[in-house]
Motif scaffolding. Structure first.
Motif, PDB file in Angstrom:
ATOM      1  N   GLU A 118       0.934  -1.237  -0.053  1.00 43.69           N
ATOM      2  CA  GLU A 118       0.044   0.071  -0.018  1.00 43.69           C
ATOM      3  C   GLU A 118       0.849   1.219   0.041  1.00 43.69           C
ATOM      4  O   GLU A 118       0.509   2.149  -0.779  1.00 43.69           O
ATOM      5  N   ARG A 119       1.861   1.237   0.779  1.00 41.66           N
ATOM      6  CA  ARG A 119       2.586   2.517   0.665  1.00 41.66           C
ATOM      7  C   ARG A 119       3.543   2.451  -0.486  1.00 41.66           C
ATOM      8  O   ARG A 119       3.629   3.546  -0.873  1.00 41.66           O
ATOM      9  N   ALA A 122       1.174   4.214  -2.929  1.00 42.45           N
ATOM     10  CA  ALA A 122       0.948   5.547  -2.542  1.00 42.45           C
ATOM     11  C   ALA A 122       2.008   6.383  -2.880  1.00 42.45           C
ATOM     12  O   ALA A 122       1.924   7.369  -3.504  1.00 42.45           O
ATOM     13  N   ARG A 123       3.410   6.005  -2.750  1.00 44.05           N
ATOM     14  CA  ARG A 123       4.353   6.728  -3.076  1.00 44.05           C
ATOM     15  C   ARG A 123       4.928   6.773  -4.524  1.00 44.05           C
ATOM     16  O   ARG A 123       5.554   7.816  -5.022  1.00 44.05           O
ATOM     17  N   GLY A 125       2.189   6.147  -6.965  1.00 43.26           N
ATOM     18  CA  GLY A 125       1.195   6.581  -7.839  1.00 43.26           C
ATOM     19  C   GLY A 125       0.681   5.363  -8.839  1.00 43.26           C
ATOM     20  O   GLY A 125      -0.170   5.585  -9.562  1.00 43.26           O
ATOM     21  N   ARG A 127      -1.314   2.385 -10.124  1.00 44.53           N
ATOM     22  CA  ARG A 127      -2.589   1.923  -9.772  1.00 44.53           C
ATOM     23  C   ARG A 127      -2.763   0.358 -10.129  1.00 44.53           C
ATOM     24  O   ARG A 127      -3.861   0.031  -9.884  1.00 44.53           O
ATOM     25  N   THR A 197       9.166   2.265   0.040  1.00 41.16           N
ATOM     26  CA  THR A 197       7.990   2.071   0.765  1.00 41.16           C
ATOM     27  C   THR A 197       8.582   2.927   2.126  1.00 41.16           C
ATOM     28  O   THR A 197       7.516   3.111   2.886  1.00 41.16           O
TER      29      THR A 197
END
Length: 248
Positions: A118-119, A122-123, A125, A127, A197
């Motif tokens: 997940e990190r 998020a870092r 981008g 998808r 991460t």
């Protein structure tokens, strides 16, 4: 692909003698649907292990690209009069590849805990990350190993990041390549994703350039890494010295 890159032989391995940008250009020029090939990034620990266990050699020989992941090995080689290939750390390669991918590019990741994934998403981008984290010891269980191989085959991507440690990741990559069903490039990059991460902190650039990243990492996790860096890896000196004495 290895034959498309200039080669430099060291410790009985033919390394690609290209800087990071040259490696990136080479990988970018390979079609995403091309048959699966994989990249290995041996460091001092890998090279020592390989010398002690020759049964591992096919894992490296079958790679389409071998990159030296150790400034220490390169500098020691130079001191002993050996020509070393360009150093391309797996962590640098991973970061550069991730930074250059569009958000909707499919990516496959083998390894990482769900929270770390997940990190990573998020870092970066990204998808469309296909993710599978095999259980500990999966390489000693035929069914679990098959599941890891099948996951790579069933989730083709331009880049698949194999982050389950060496030599497990190389064994998975070799199996995928040998079966001929996979597509894209597999990158055997160990803990490189953990830097992205935030799970692990990478050494400052000055420390990296000084060839002391190993000491930085050891200080972050001495219980796990002290033996590797202080007991096992120094055997690389004897290996390089032996090669330096061979007729050329």
């Amino acid at each position: 692909m290895q034959s498309e890159a200039p080669l430099r032989r060291l410790l009985e391995l033919d390394f690609a003698d290209l800087p990071l940008q040259g490696v990136l250009a080479l990988l970018a020029g390979r079609p995403a649907e091309a048959p699966f090939g994989y990249v290995v990034t041996p460091n001092a620990d890998h090279l020592v292990r390989l010398a002690r266990d020759p049964t591992l050699r096919p894992l490296y020989d079958a790679a389409m690209l071998r990159l030296l992941d150790s400034r220490v090995v390169a500098r020691l080689a130079g001191v002993m009069g050996l020509a070393a290939p360009a150093v391309v750390p797996g962590s640098d390669l991973t970061a550069a590849l991730m930074a250059g991918l569009p958000a909707d590019e499919p990516v496959t990741v083998l390894g990482l805990a769900p929270a770390a994934l997940e990190r990573l998403a998020a870092r970066t981008g990204l998808r469309r990350i296909a993710h599978y984290n095999p259980p500990m010891g999966f390489d000693r269980d035929l069914a679990q190993f098959e599941a890891a191989v099948r996951f790579i085959e069933d989730h083709p991507a331009r880049y698949s990041f194999l982050a389950v440690g060496s030599p497990r990741q190389e064994r998975v990559a070799q199996a995928v390549a040998a079966r001929g069903k996979g597509r894209g490039v597999g990158l055997c990059i160990g803990a490189s994703l953990l830097f992205l991460t935030g799970e692990e902190r990478r050494a400052p650039l000055a420390v990296q350039r000084a060839g002391m990243e190993w000491a930085w990492r050891m200080m972050q996790d001495p219980k796990r890494l002290a033996r590797r860096y202080l007991v096992d890896s120094p055997a690389i000196i004897a290996l390089l010295r032996r090669e330096a004495k061979q007729p050329r």
